[in-house]
Scaffold this active site. Sequence first.
Site, PDB file in Angstrom:
ATOM      1  N   CYS A 135      39.372  44.055  35.307  1.00 39.31           N
ATOM      2  CA  CYS A 135      39.315  45.535  35.294  1.00 39.31           C
ATOM      3  C   CYS A 135      39.848  45.982  36.608  1.00 39.31           C
ATOM      4  O   CYS A 135      38.785  46.213  37.535  1.00 39.31           O
ATOM      5  CB  CYS A 135      38.317  46.133  34.354  1.00 39.31           C
ATOM      6  SG  CYS A 135      37.992  47.881  34.428  1.00 39.31           S
ATOM      7  N   CYS A 138      37.552  49.277  37.246  1.00 40.42           N
ATOM      8  CA  CYS A 138      36.409  49.150  37.689  1.00 40.42           C
ATOM      9  C   CYS A 138      35.983  48.427  38.946  1.00 40.42           C
ATOM     10  O   CYS A 138      35.079  48.879  39.895  1.00 40.42           O
ATOM     11  CB  CYS A 138      35.729  47.982  36.762  1.00 40.42           C
ATOM     12  SG  CYS A 138      35.950  48.133  34.968  1.00 40.42           S
ATOM     13  N   ASP A 139      36.897  47.544  39.369  1.00 40.06           N
ATOM     14  CA  ASP A 139      36.685  46.865  40.734  1.00 40.06           C
ATOM     15  C   ASP A 139      37.662  47.115  41.621  1.00 40.06           C
ATOM     16  O   ASP A 139      37.718  46.473  42.900  1.00 40.06           O
ATOM     17  CB  ASP A 139      36.646  45.438  40.210  1.00 40.06           C
ATOM     18  CG  ASP A 139      35.501  45.055  39.389  1.00 40.06           C
ATOM     19  OD1 ASP A 139      34.532  45.634  39.342  1.00 40.06           O
ATOM     20  OD2 ASP A 139      35.545  44.066  38.338  1.00 40.06           O
TER      21      ASP A 139
END
Length: 309
Positions: A135, A138-139
């Site tokens: 992701c 997300c990261d």
Amino acid sequence: MAEHIKCLIIGSGPAGYTAAIYAARANLQPVVYQGIEPGGQLTTTTEIENFPGFPEGITGNELMDRMKAQAERFGTDVRFGIVTEADLSQRPFRLTIDGEKEIEAESLIIATGATAKYLGLESESKFRGMGVSACATCDGFFYRNKDVAVVGGGDTAIEEATYLASICRKVYIIVRKPYFRASKAMQQRAFETTNLEILFEYNTEEVLGDDNGVTGLRIISNEGVRKEIAIDGLFLAIGHTPNTGVFAKYLNLNNEGYIITDGATSRTNIEGVFAAGDVKNPHYRQAVAAAGSGCIAALDCERFLMEHK
Ligand code: NDP
């Protein structure tokens, strides 16, 4: 004898717990079965910085613990267990948990999520959460000014690669075919991104790293030529599998296996069965979107139970 449950929620990610918070406050006495991965996909990420209300960020595990506590505060019964059989052909729906416990449910909210596909390499699992992620939203932020690679040739891969290119110094995109599967518009975006290097006809052979995490990638061309690239992060974008499991045969699913719901509602083709979160939504795989979807499912469910008293 089967236990009778008014509102049964399957899944314990943001969709499941948000549905539980709303259902519990509406006095539907919800029971949540947590499923294979209690807390869902967020428990596999580290810091979450884009969930509203947490300006300093929060870890995935803590966010999920808090959602669970909030659901329990209003009386949700949260249990371990996996649905191993389901009969949705008539109401009340009949379900079996862990092959033994029988349940009769007046209504059902399916919030079982989707699972990111991984390549299946040993080195990939070793560095999961230490440089390997599925992701970018997300990261990606943690790789500011660093070099990363994305594997995949679909819309998600290009979306993630171009997003990462806006943060990172250099991004490689590793595509196993000589062409992208993604839409023409997305391809155009990839070709126009100057710090994005496209490596067509390459497969990933091994993720390289040390005690601090990922340091590189060994890739192999379709002609058998090996090459090593230095990277700090690897992002998999090779698709997701919606976790429809034992429910699949009763529900209308789209071509990719996601549950189809009626317009903006959570209603499935079976009256009394609602779907929320990633299991019905391949496009907006974000915790806050899943939470909103869980809220909608609980409201739809409440209305349904009122009408079918
Ligand atoms: P897709 O299934 O469309 O693409 C998966 C990609 O991963 C393909 O290029 C595939 O290669 C590749 N792949 C699969 N397995 C492997 C493997 N083992 N090794 C290397 N490569 C592999 O998934 P997406 O997540 O990209 O998209 C899902 C759906 O969501 C699609 O309908 C897409 O259009 C949509 N979407 C739309 C967006 C938008 O419009 N902005 C954004 C994101 C998604 P191959 O082509 O060789 O099979």
